[in-house]
Design an enzyme around this catalytic site. Structure first.
Site, PDB file in Angstrom:
ATOM      1  N   LYS A 583       0.810  -1.229   0.000  1.00  0.00           N
ATOM      2  CA  LYS A 583       0.000   0.000   0.000  1.00  0.00           C
ATOM      3  C   LYS A 583       0.838   1.271   0.000  1.00  0.00           C
ATOM      4  O   LYS A 583       0.317   2.364  -0.166  1.00  0.00           O
ATOM      5  CB  LYS A 583      -0.907   0.008   1.237  1.00  0.00           C
ATOM      6  CG  LYS A 583      -1.984  -1.051   1.205  1.00  0.00           C
ATOM      7  CD  LYS A 583      -2.953  -0.895   2.346  1.00  0.00           C
ATOM      8  CE  LYS A 583      -2.634  -1.724   3.554  1.00  0.00           C
ATOM      9  NZ  LYS A 583      -2.585  -3.157   3.452  1.00  0.00           N
ATOM     10  N   ALA A 615      -7.863  -7.428   0.201  1.00  0.00           N
ATOM     11  CA  ALA A 615      -7.109  -8.567  -0.379  1.00  0.00           C
ATOM     12  C   ALA A 615      -7.734  -9.005  -1.697  1.00  0.00           C
ATOM     13  O   ALA A 615      -7.748  -8.247  -2.652  1.00  0.00           O
ATOM     14  CB  ALA A 615      -7.017  -9.705   0.621  1.00  0.00           C
ATOM     15  N   LEU A 617     -10.835  -9.412  -2.435  1.00  0.00           N
ATOM     16  CA  LEU A 617     -12.212  -8.951  -2.699  1.00  0.00           C
ATOM     17  C   LEU A 617     -12.222  -7.853  -3.768  1.00  0.00           C
ATOM     18  O   LEU A 617     -11.356  -6.993  -3.778  1.00  0.00           O
ATOM     19  CB  LEU A 617     -12.852  -8.405  -1.417  1.00  0.00           C
ATOM     20  CG  LEU A 617     -13.032  -9.402  -0.274  1.00  0.00           C
ATOM     21  CD1 LEU A 617     -13.622  -8.686   0.938  1.00  0.00           C
ATOM     22  CD2 LEU A 617     -13.951 -10.542  -0.705  1.00  0.00           C
ATOM     23  N   GLY A 668      -1.513 -16.213  14.700  1.00  0.00           N
ATOM     24  CA  GLY A 668      -0.833 -15.639  13.527  1.00  0.00           C
ATOM     25  C   GLY A 668      -1.706 -14.678  12.724  1.00  0.00           C
ATOM     26  O   GLY A 668      -1.446 -14.446  11.538  1.00  0.00           O
ATOM     27  N   GLU A 671      -0.247  -8.473  13.004  1.00  0.00           N
ATOM     28  CA  GLU A 671       1.128  -8.114  12.644  1.00  0.00           C
ATOM     29  C   GLU A 671       2.020  -8.612  13.781  1.00  0.00           C
ATOM     30  O   GLU A 671       1.525  -8.823  14.902  1.00  0.00           O
ATOM     31  CB  GLU A 671       1.270  -6.585  12.548  1.00  0.00           C
ATOM     32  CG  GLU A 671       0.490  -5.950  11.409  1.00  0.00           C
ATOM     33  CD  GLU A 671       0.991  -6.361  10.041  1.00  0.00           C
ATOM     34  OE1 GLU A 671       2.220  -6.565   9.896  1.00  0.00           O
ATOM     35  OE2 GLU A 671       0.159  -6.534   9.137  1.00  0.00           O
ATOM     36  N   ASP A 682      -3.941   0.853   9.439  1.00  0.00           N
ATOM     37  CA  ASP A 682      -4.166   0.038   8.244  1.00  0.00           C
ATOM     38  C   ASP A 682      -5.528   0.405   7.633  1.00  0.00           C
ATOM     39  O   ASP A 682      -5.661   0.533   6.407  1.00  0.00           O
ATOM     40  CB  ASP A 682      -4.116  -1.428   8.663  1.00  0.00           C
ATOM     41  CG  ASP A 682      -4.264  -2.353   7.478  1.00  0.00           C
ATOM     42  OD1 ASP A 682      -3.545  -2.120   6.483  1.00  0.00           O
ATOM     43  OD2 ASP A 682      -5.118  -3.257   7.520  1.00  0.00           O
ATOM     44  N   LYS A 686      -6.382   2.291   3.918  1.00  0.00           N
ATOM     45  CA  LYS A 686      -7.344   1.788   2.936  1.00  0.00           C
ATOM     46  C   LYS A 686      -8.383   2.861   2.609  1.00  0.00           C
ATOM     47  O   LYS A 686      -8.817   2.989   1.453  1.00  0.00           O
ATOM     48  CB  LYS A 686      -8.008   0.512   3.453  1.00  0.00           C
ATOM     49  CG  LYS A 686      -7.017  -0.651   3.470  1.00  0.00           C
ATOM     50  CD  LYS A 686      -7.539  -1.856   4.180  1.00  0.00           C
ATOM     51  CE  LYS A 686      -6.511  -2.978   4.157  1.00  0.00           C
ATOM     52  NZ  LYS A 686      -6.793  -4.056   5.087  1.00  0.00           N
ATOM     53  N   GLY A 801      -4.883 -12.525   4.502  1.00  0.00           N
ATOM     54  CA  GLY A 801      -4.236 -13.843   4.438  1.00  0.00           C
ATOM     55  C   GLY A 801      -3.620 -14.069   3.072  1.00  0.00           C
ATOM     56  O   GLY A 801      -4.063 -13.514   2.066  1.00  0.00           O
TER      57      GLY A 801
END
Ligand code: ADP
Ligand code: ASP
Ligand code: MG
Length: 822
Positions: A583, A615, A617, A668, A671, A682, A686, A801
């Site tokens: 980004k 991601a 989408l 997991g 970050e 984040d 966006k 992911g």
């Protein structure tokens, strides 16, 4: 009767000579054949080298001459194993004669063009003897020295044929031959001839094709076959353009233009004598005789669709001379004399280009002729040059690229297509010319661009597939998954005429380039063996991009690196498209971002970053499509962080928020430093990216962001101590949750864009609102527009992911393929 000519590559060794003789014998059953041969491969060069060494007093010529002798003797031995090679055998006689002549040259220290021709003549004399000997094992055959038949002037090394005299001699010889040896196969020496008074000449390098045409024309053959080491005349030199294909049919004019402009497979002089008598030529492969080859004749098969271009060729070793004057008249008065001077110096002009203003004239000549040409021009125009009325400039190491085809006559856009394909990759054109007959367009470009230019123009005219070379930087989660997808999908894409090739791969330690392509399945192990131990070797990347011949190329930036983004402008200028989930570029300060976008526009490169939001989408593409379709976006709101989505989907008060967070980190899904997710930055990024997509001039600082990390926990390195301290926020969270429960609402971290303002933070969302229906780490976005007002447009699904992000990057690759022209 037909003529069969076998080139040096077919006469390379005893085995290939045996193949040649089998082909001849098979054909001779059906009709009489007359054979013409070149010297065995490499022998003409070796002979000329010997002569030059001897004339400059270098004894080394003796060992080369000895090699030439033993090579031919060994071929003879292998071809006629049962025969004793006596001292009077023609091959031995030739060896003695050659040695004597070379000694003479050594003594005299002189090798005039006539001497060079005599020495060169041994190549064809040896090979024709060898082939005749080989044929004689099973059939009657006879060596024929064309010096007794083909009559030329005394322009040694490139003599001109006296066709009438030659025809008469052939007629006479043939009448006798048919009477005396009706069944015998004559084997003629290619390349060589003689003056009327019997001095040996040659027809110019590669001249055996021309010899075959002369024999064919003189004997009125039904067909001339040129047997070589490729399946026919290709659409471009197959050694340089891997995708070149055999052209099944060519007209005489097309073949003439192709050979004149560098298609080595045929000597340019071959066509004219045969065209005049309408004798067709078939180019065939000695090593694949079943292949149909290329037919060259007057008429083309009307059932084959005409294409504008039949072939693309290049002549290298070209020098451009430009002749310019201060005034139009300065030039026009000199042009006449200029051509005369060059013609007298026997300088062959390949291309002339003149601007209508006539202030300048550009000529393309062979670099070998350049020194002589410049000297005669300087001499003839001494005073004009001195007074600076005219200027002479030279540019060496150029090539002429020519596109040839009868089908381009009257077809618009052929030149445009050629220029566009070169211009797109930054290859500049220095001169252009098109013949009046419109069989050919030729242009001059820098020599080092030859391979790239030939491939590009070939692609533009003949490609039946779309190509895209990928340079993947970053082989972590997303890059690594992308490699697996490429390994799986590339073969099936190829079936649909999409040719994707991984040309480079890099991680934070090494880089690997492979023009021929890297197997994506083995890319990681190949990368670990690479000797480029630099994470991003930018100069090398740019160099590879500028010299690549598999084009176009796209950089796939699967890093999170801000540094790589700094280099995007250089990468764009090197001709690469860019695809990235990173980004960083899209949230640069607005002015810098706009400059970068302008760079893409100016260089006509695509920038694809679908995965920056949601991601895999289709969020950004939907926004783009809505706007492009004339819709107006009123507002966008959504859950844009997979991590925050997961946290709030799982926080129901039964466990403290800090505990849910710690578990999420362990799974997991955050970050490495979860504060980065909690900060909301984040989501803010966006929002900025979507706002800019909508044409808003938004900066990151313009977004009102709720940071979930309390002030005192923001600084310093992240340690596990963070969780117990973060637990102090629990009462606040509990309060919000309770308030929500009272109102029948849930907590969600929502980003919104409305009235030009962007906001990111925790909101209470009614349980029946679409944003309340998220699961796991779903992203969801709801877009309200003129057309989607009562019910907003909702896009929902897994929004983070490696698998979905890599899939999004892959669909950007496909999108780019669709944008590229066929
Ligand atoms: P020969 O030894 O049979 O005379 P040449 O080496 O003179 O053969 O010519 C054949 C070679 O010409 C091929 O091997 C190929 O590398 C080269 N070539 C260049 N352009 C073309 C083309 N357009 N089509 C076919 N071959 C070409
Ligand atoms: N042997 C000659 C040459 O090498 C002629 C030919 O091969 O056609 O140029
Ligand atoms: Mg040849």
């Amino acid at each position: 009767m037909k003529i069969m000519k076998f080139g040096g590559s077919s006469m390379a060794n005893a085995d290939t000579i045996r193949i040649v003789s089998q082909i001849i014998l098979r054909q001779s059953i059906q009709q009489p054949v007359r054979v013409v041969v070149s010297a065995c491969s490499g022998i003409t060069d070796a002979l000329l080298n010997c002569a030059r060494l001897a004339s400059s007093g270098k004894k080394k010529y003796q060992s080369i001459a000895a090699d030439i002798a033993s090579l031919h003797l060994s071929f003879l031995q292998a071809l006629t194993p049962n025969k004793k090679i006596t001292d009077t055998h023609p091959i031995r006689c030739l060896i003695n004669e050659l040695n004597n002549l070379l000694e003479g040259i050594w003594l005299l220290r002189e090798a005039a063009p006539s001497t060079l021709d005599t020495i060169a003549s041994f190549g064809e004399r040896f090979s024709a003897e060898l082939l005749a000997e080989c044929l004689k094992c099973t059939h009657s055959a006879q060596f024929i020295d064309t010096r007794a038949l083909i009559v030329t002037n005394d322009q040694f090394t490139a003599a001109a044929v006296h066709m009438d005299l030659t025809r008469r001699r052939f007629h006479h010889w043939h009448t006798q031959f048919l009477q005396q040896h009706p069944e015998t196969i004559p084997v003629f020496t290619g390349f060589i001839a003689a003056t009327q008074d019997g001095r040996t000449t040659t027809l110019g390098r590669n001249g055996s094709d021309y010899s075959a045409a002369i024999v064919g024309a003189a004997l009125h053959a039904e067909q001339v076959e040129i047997w070589t080491d490729v399946d026919g005349v290709y659409s471009a030199d197959p050694g340089i353009v891997p995708e070149a294909f055999v052209v099944p049919e060519l007209s005489y004019e097309e073949a003439m233009e192709l050979s004149h402009f560098g298609a080595k497979v045929l000597h340019p002089a071959t066509l004219a004598p045969l065209r005049d008598l309408n004798i067709p030529i078939q180019v065939k492969n000695t090593f694949n005789p079943e292949a149909p080859g290329t037919r060259i004749a007057g008429e083309k098969n009307p059932d084959i669709d005409p294409t504008p271009a039949s072939g693309i060729t290049a002549i290298d070793g070209i020098t451009l001379l430009s002749w310019s004057g201060r005034r139009k008249t300065d030039i026009s008065f000199t042009v006449d004399r200029l051509f005369r001077v060059l013609a007298d110096a026997r300088v062959n002009i390949f291309l002339i280009s003149q601007a209508s203003s006539q202030h300048s004239l550009t000529l393309a000549i062979r670099s070998n002729d350049a020194a002589a040409a410049i000297a005669v021009i300087r001499e003839a125009f001494r005073s004009e040059l001195k007074q600076q009325l005219i200027r002479l400039e030279k540019k060496s190491e150029q090539i002429i690229l020519a596109i040839v085809g009868d089908g381009m006559r009257g077809v618009p856009g052929v030149a445009g297509k050629m220029f566009h394909s070169l211009g797109q990759q930054g290859i500049s054109i220095r001169a252009i010319a098109q013949g009046a007959s419109e069989h050919n367009i030729s242009l001059v470009i820098d020599g080092h661009e030859e391979a790239r230019a030939l491939n590009l123009v070939h692609d533009a005219f003949f490609s039946r597939e779309k190509k895209l070379g990928l340079l993947l930087i970053g082989t972590g989660n997303v890059g690594g998954t992308l490699l697996q997808m490429l390994a799986k999908q590339i073969p099936s894409l190829h079936q649909n005429r999409f040719n994707l090739r991984l040309c480079a791969v890099a991680n934070s330690r090494r880089m690997l380039f492979k023009n021929a392509g890297i197997d994506p399945a083995a890319a990681l192990s190949a990368l670990s063996d690479s000797d480029i131990t630099k994470p991003l070797h930018l100069e090398r990347l740019i160099h590879e991009a500028r010299t690549a011949d598999f084009l176009p190329l796209a950089l796939i930036d699967c890093t999170a690196s801000g540094e790589l983004v700094q280099h995007y402008p250089d990468i764009i200028r090197a001709g690469l498209h860019i695809i990235t989930p990173n980004k960083k570029a899209n949230v640069l300060p607005f002015a810098a971002w706009q400059k970068l976008m302008d760079e893409f526009k100016q260089h006509e490169r695509h920038f694809l970053y679908q995965t920056n939001v949601g991601a895999g989408l289709p969020i950004l593409s939907t926004i783009k499509d809505l706007l492009a379709g004339g819709d107006r976006i009123h507002s966008i709101e959504g859950i844009l962080s997979g991590t925050l989505s997961y946290l709030f989907n799982h926080y129901d008060g039964s466990r403290p928020f800090a505990e849910v967070l710690e578990q999420t980190e362990k799974d997991g899904l955050t970050e490495p430093d979860p504060r980065e997710d909690l900060s909301g930055m984040d989501v803010a990024r966006k929002l900025v990216i979507m706002a800019r997509e909508m044409g808003l001039r938004m900066e990151l600082e313009d977004v009102m962001v709720e940071n979930l990390v309390p002030d005192i926990l923001r600084a310093g390195k992240f340690t596990r101590q963070f969780y117990p301290r973060f637990a102090a926020c629990e009462p606040d969270m509990q309060k919000k949750l309770a308030e929500g429960q009272k109102k029948g609402a849930v907590l969600r971290y929502v980003g919104s864009l409305k009235n030009g303002k962007a906001h990111a933070g925790v909101r209470l969302i009614p349980k029946n609102h679409p944003l309340a229906f998220t699961r796991a780490s779903d992203n969801i976005i709801s877009i309200t527009t003129d057309r989607y007002q009562a019910t907003p447009l909702v896009i929902q699904g897994l929004g983070a992911g490696a698998p979905v992000t890599a899939m999004g990057v892959f669909s950007d690759i496909l999108r780019l393929l669709h944008y590229l022209p066929w």
